[in-house]
Scaffold this motif. Structure first.
Motif, PDB file in Angstrom:
ATOM      1  N   GLN B  42       0.806  -1.227   0.000  1.00 32.15           N
ATOM      2  CA  GLN B  42       0.000   0.000   0.000  1.00 32.15           C
ATOM      3  C   GLN B  42       0.833   1.268   0.000  1.00 32.15           C
ATOM      4  O   GLN B  42       0.568   2.203  -0.743  1.00 32.15           O
ATOM      5  N   ALA B  46       0.285   5.291  -4.987  1.00 27.31           N
ATOM      6  CA  ALA B  46      -0.302   6.604  -4.738  1.00 27.31           C
ATOM      7  C   ALA B  46      -1.731   6.501  -4.179  1.00 27.31           C
ATOM      8  O   ALA B  46      -2.135   7.306  -3.344  1.00 27.31           O
ATOM      9  N   ASP B  47      -2.471   5.484  -4.636  1.00 28.05           N
ATOM     10  CA  ASP B  47      -3.854   5.381  -4.147  1.00 28.05           C
ATOM     11  C   ASP B  47      -3.940   4.668  -2.799  1.00 28.05           C
ATOM     12  O   ASP B  47      -5.024   4.507  -2.253  1.00 28.05           O
ATOM     13  N   GLY B  48      -2.803   4.223  -2.273  1.00 26.34           N
ATOM     14  CA  GLY B  48      -2.818   3.598  -0.953  1.00 26.34           C
ATOM     15  C   GLY B  48      -3.376   2.191  -0.943  1.00 26.34           C
ATOM     16  O   GLY B  48      -3.743   1.670   0.115  1.00 26.34           O
ATOM     17  N   LEU B  49      -3.451   1.558  -2.121  1.00 26.09           N
ATOM     18  CA  LEU B  49      -3.945   0.181  -2.190  1.00 26.09           C
ATOM     19  C   LEU B  49      -2.826  -0.748  -2.640  1.00 26.09           C
ATOM     20  O   LEU B  49      -1.888  -0.327  -3.320  1.00 26.09           O
ATOM     21  N   SER B  50      -2.941  -2.009  -2.285  1.00 29.78           N
ATOM     22  CA  SER B  50      -1.958  -3.014  -2.683  1.00 29.78           C
ATOM     23  C   SER B  50      -2.615  -4.034  -3.609  1.00 29.78           C
ATOM     24  O   SER B  50      -3.829  -4.231  -3.561  1.00 29.78           O
TER      25      SER B  50
END
Lengths: 356, 610
Positions: B42, B46-50
């Motif tokens: 994450q 940039a979007d904080g997702l994995s």
């Protein structure tokens, strides 16, 4: 409706494409009976993954973003002459306006992959076609297709938490639910108490749209819905097993009880049927048409158990009812001994570090 | 686009990444080619997702069917999202009756970070004895089930000692990021770089108690005590990689550890621990989704590394040094395929007949039981306690064993609900779901009963021990089955030696005792579910535990090894093999940390010549 298009992430696209699409071998290695052997889908791995479906966050508030999926369309041009333009039209956009796919490069050279990432709300079903050099075509990769009332065939996809019927007629779905209920433990007295309380709890919570489709929560905690979803996509090759066997079961049950609809037959009827299927000997079964009711039962067992306890985004375990059942059933005096919420993303769970 | 580098490394797992880490920091230009995707945690997106999720259906995906013309054609298989598709790239193994079957066993993950993305993260050092099993067994007449004296013929000392490798264990433990405890480990530590472990899961107290009993009752002169299993999961902020832990580190325990990529990057896979710190260096490049198809040589130099890019287009790069580190089976396969198309390469890599021979995995197995009370197993890492009492010279001599191994408890197995069904009565990745779907009595009330008996109550104790090297255990190219690129796939031909079987039964008894005495310290009468070694499984010959070792062993004698003591192929100037294939014996513990330590050692050697 405003369609949100996300910036193309080439690494993300290639990460998803290489394993499944890139190859030189043209054997039909991935045909488990669901494709014609002349279909490109028989040659590529896991064609059901396309268009790519993923979670979404705007980078600031993953909880607010939770109701949407990232959907990435991938077109792969197989012939030498690269197309002038590739775009997609679909029910997710205004008046079927054509939205262009961008060429994907590797080391600054074209790869032959074209892609587009958009946002689509969860729980939706959409149809689409690609426009390649002004010719409308079905998605050559995604096997999901639907024939509309006007006879036209479109490619289809659905997003997470989908509860719209995809594969089954009402009568098939009704029998499937009864079979699933027979397998799962929620029909026990405590199980039923739990379901009732949990259903009411969800109902009171539903205004925050966390569990928008709780109406399909029943004794199967959505496992039948999960099966509908997985047969529409990941395990489409087993749909034929369900179609044949549900029809046989419908016929056999009507023969046994001519005056009651199978959907509302007493529980004992389904218990007897389950027991017969588990011995592979079912009176009235047409073995020429399907040679092992036990095989179907085993398939149903895996799908049912998975559907009850998989992440709710797959369409079962609605409102995390399956997990909540375990969480409530197993506890000591102070706390639960299956604290699923602490690992799972918000708003479903309570973990604020993991975003799902 | 760069095509020339100081070093080209094939594979970004435990064997390749330590070399990249070291050489990039020393200013050398390094390219890593990896067949798999680059999936980030994450905090790197940039979007904080994995791309990794806490999702049980990621560990073992939907059912597919084997379509190759092999004995298990038509059977279902379930692979992780980053394991290869068996229909695209199977491993074929030979059963005792000669039948050939396709298997997922023996693959690590195909992803940047390799096997360290999915592994259980147990990061034990090998014991000093593991490095000198030939010397230890010389002249012994007490070895059980070894009528032909294979131990004495086949055991090899490593060309390096524990003391040679120890500084690199220290370095790996610091840079990778490992939690655990050093006291009670029967291996000398010049420095303790472990981060503190988290609170053990309550169910593990039985394992601890049982291990304390075992440590007093295994013929050791002094009692041996358990220690917290070293796990490559950070529990504190990790300065070398810049990783940070959640404000409450206890929330790291989720049981989505073994067989799951970590969305938070807390599991110390080689991408987050070793490659991310160098990822922005101008002299480093990684090309994911690039499959190396062959090496070409001019004289004793590897002149070209040929690979297929993400679209399947053939490309070429050159390196002054070429490191092959794509896991033992795949590395042997790449070298053999390269030899098939180039007589010069063939002559040099096959200067003796040892490439692919002495393939090794581990003797592994253990015991499991249903504990009297319930714990929340969904809050666990993979292993809490370990003990070294089955690896001492005294223990081995008392039992007539040639080598020993580590014993540790698994905490995260059967912790999550789908895994309860998927792993019911199944022993391996090839038989997932089989037990549950066939056990049709688990329905309704009886299914509730099954859950009552198993949720939060299963506890297993495992051993990981040396397998006796045998020349007939080997990796070949399969004569007919091809991968999705038309290249021959790996053919695994191996058996278990009778001494291996004896060793597994002996250590399984120890694991069983841990459980029996763990619950009933006074009498050891607690009933367990079962105990055993992997050779007893229905497909025991395929079982590898993803510990794939040997096949290109290193040594001091060019007639007895494929690689020299610095893992360079004997008749090449610039070809090194640094994954687990270099091992002449498999060690008495999970191999990843030793592969990493050895690669740090090789990296220092390479610096001398670049």
């Amino acid at each position: 409706m405003d369609l949100q298009i996300l910036k193309l992430d080439e690494q993300y696209i290639l990460n998803q494409c290489t394993k499944f699409l890139a190859r030189t071998n043209t054997d039909n290695r991935h045909n488990f009976g669901q494709f014609n052997n002349d279909s490109i889908r028989a040659q590529i791995a896991e064609s059901w993954r396309f268009p790519l479906l993923d979670s979404y966050s705007d980078g600031n508030d993953p909880v607010k973003s939770y109701n949407q999926n990232r959907v990435t369309f991938v077109y792969r041009h197989l012939r030498d002459n690269q197309p002038q333009s590739v775009s997609v039209i679909g029910s997710f956009a205004n008046l079927y306006e054509a939205i262009p796919l961008q060429p994907v490069t590797f080391l600054e050279e074209p790869t032959g992959y074209y892609a587009l990432t958009i946002l689509v709300p969860k729980g939706e079903v959409h149809i689409y076609k690609y426009i390649v050099d002004s010719q409308a075509i079905l998605d050559p990769i995604n096997p999901q297709q639907i024939t509309l009332d006007n006879g036209q065939i479109w490619s289809r996809f659905f997003t997470a938490f989908c509860t719209q019927p995809l594969c089954f007629d009402d009568w098939e779905y009704a029998i499937l639910k009864r079979l699933v209920n027979r397998i799962l433990p929620f029909r026990t007295k405590e199980g039923q108490n739990f379901i009732e309380r949990y259903y009411n709890f969800l109902d009171s919570q539903s205004k925050d749209s966390l569990y928008p489709h709780a109406y399909r929560l029943d004794e199967s905690v959505g496992a039948a819905n999960f099966i509908d979803n997985i047969l529409a996509r990941e395990e489409n090759h087993y749909l034929i097993d369900y179609k044949i066997c549900l029809a046989q079961i419908d016929r056999i049950l009507r023969q046994r009880n001519p005056f009651i609809e199978p959907a509302i037959m007493p529980r004992e009827v389904y218990m007897d049927l389950y027991n017969e299927m588990s011995t592979d000997v079912v009176e009235g079964w047409n073995y020429n048409q399907y040679n092992s009711p036990l095989y179907f039962l085993q398939l149903l067992r895996r799908h049912t158990f998975t559907g009850a306890f998989a992440h709710p985004k797959y369409g079962g375990n609605i409102g995390a009812a399956g997990w909540a059942y375990l969480s409530e059933r197993y506890s000591d005096s102070q706390k639960t001994l299956f604290d699923w919420r602490q690992a799972i993303e918000q708003p479903l769970g309570v973990n604020s570090d993991y975003h799902g | 686009m760069e095509t020339q580098f100081d070093v080209v490394i094939i594979g970004s797992g435990a064997g390749g990444s330590p070399i990249a880490h070291t050489l990039v920091q020393a200013g050398k230009s390094v390219l890593i080619l990896d067949k798999g995707p680059l999936l980030k945690p994450q905090y790197q997106n940039a979007d904080g997702l994995s791309d990794f999720k806490r999702d049980e259906l990621f560990a073992d995906g939907p059912a597919k069917r084997i379509t190759h013309n092999v004995a298990n054609k038509g059977e279902a298989f379930y692979s992780s999202h980053i394991e290869p598709d068996i229909n695209d790239e199977p491993h074929i193994y030979e059963e005792a009756d000669g039948r050939e079957l396709a298997t997922i066993e023996g693959y690590t993950a195909q992803v940047v970070g390799g096997g360290t993305q999915l592994y259980g993260a147990v990061s034990l050092r090998f014991s000093p004895l593991d490095f000198r099993l030939q010397s230890f067994n010389a002249g012994r007449g007490d070895l059980v089930n070894d009528p032909n004296g294979d131990v004495q013929t086949e055991a090899r000392d490593w060309p390096i000692s524990y003391d040679n490798l120890e500084p690199y264990y220290v370095k790996a433990e610091q840079l990778v990021g490992i939690n655990g405890t050093a006291p009670n480990q029967l291996k000398p530590f010049s420095k303790d770089n472990y981060q503190p472990p988290l609170e053990p899961n309550p169910i593990s107290r039985y394992a601890k108690t049982g291990m304390e009993w075992l440590g007093k009752n295994t013929s050791n002169r002094e009692s041996v005590l358990p220690y917290r299993t070293p796990l490559a999961v950070i529990t504190r902020d990790h300065a070398p990689s810049g990783r940070k832990v959640p404000s409450d580190p206890e929330t790291i325990k989720t049981s989505y550890v073994n067989r799951y990529g970590c969305p938070l990057g807390l599991k110390s896979n080689t991408w987050v621990s070793l490659l991310s710190p160098i990822a922005n260096s101008s002299n480093f490049e990684i090309r994911p989704n690039c499959c190396v198809t062959r090496l070409e040589c001019q004289g004793d130099k590897i002149s070209r590394v040929v690979y297929l890019d993400p679209a399947g287009k053939e490309r070429v790069v050159e390196g002054k040094i070429v490191i092959v580190a794509c896991s033992a089976i795949e590395s042997v396969r790449l070298l053999k395929i390269s030899a098939e198309s180039d007589p010069e390469f063939e002559r040099r890599i096959n200067q003796n007949d040892l490439l692919g021979k002495y393939f090794l995995t581990h003797c592994f197995g253990g015991a499991s039981a249903i504990m009297p009370d319930r714990s929340d197993k969904s809050k666990a890492l993979d292993a809490d306690w370990a003990i070294d009492c089955c690896a001492t010279e005294e223990f081995l001599k008392s039992k007539g064993l040639w080598a020993g191994g580590a014993v540790y408890n698994n905490t995260s197995d059967r912790a999550l609900p789908i895994s309860l069904g998927r792993n019911h009565r199944s022993t391996d990745l090839d038989t997932l779901w089989k037990g549950f779907i066939e056990d049709t009595s688990l329905v309704g009330d009886d299914l509730a009963q099954f859950l009552d008996n198993t949720v939060g109550r299963g506890l297993s104790v495992s051993f990981m021990a040396n397998q006796l090297p045998l020349k007939r255990n080997r990796i070949e190219l399969h004569p007919t089955v091809k991968d999705k690129w038309g290249r021959p796939v790996a053919y695994i031909r191996k058996i278990w030696h009778p001494h291996d079987q004896y060793l597994m039964s002996t250590l399984a008894q120890c694991c069983g005792d841990v459980l029996r005495f763990g619950v009933d310290p006074a009498g050891g009468t607690f009933q367990i579910e079962g105990q055993g070694g992997v050779y007893q499984a229905p497909n025991g010959l395929a079982r590898i535990a993803n510990h794939i070792l040997g096949g290109a062993r290193f040594g001091t004698d060019r007639n007895d090894s494929v690689l020299d003591p610095f893992c360079r192929a004997w008749d090449f100037d610039n070809l090194y093999v640094t994954d687990g294939s270099f091992m002449p014996t498999s060690g008495g513990a999970n191999p990843t940390l030793t592969i990493q330590a050895n690669s740090f050692r090789i990296a220092d050697e390479l610096l001398k010549r670049l």
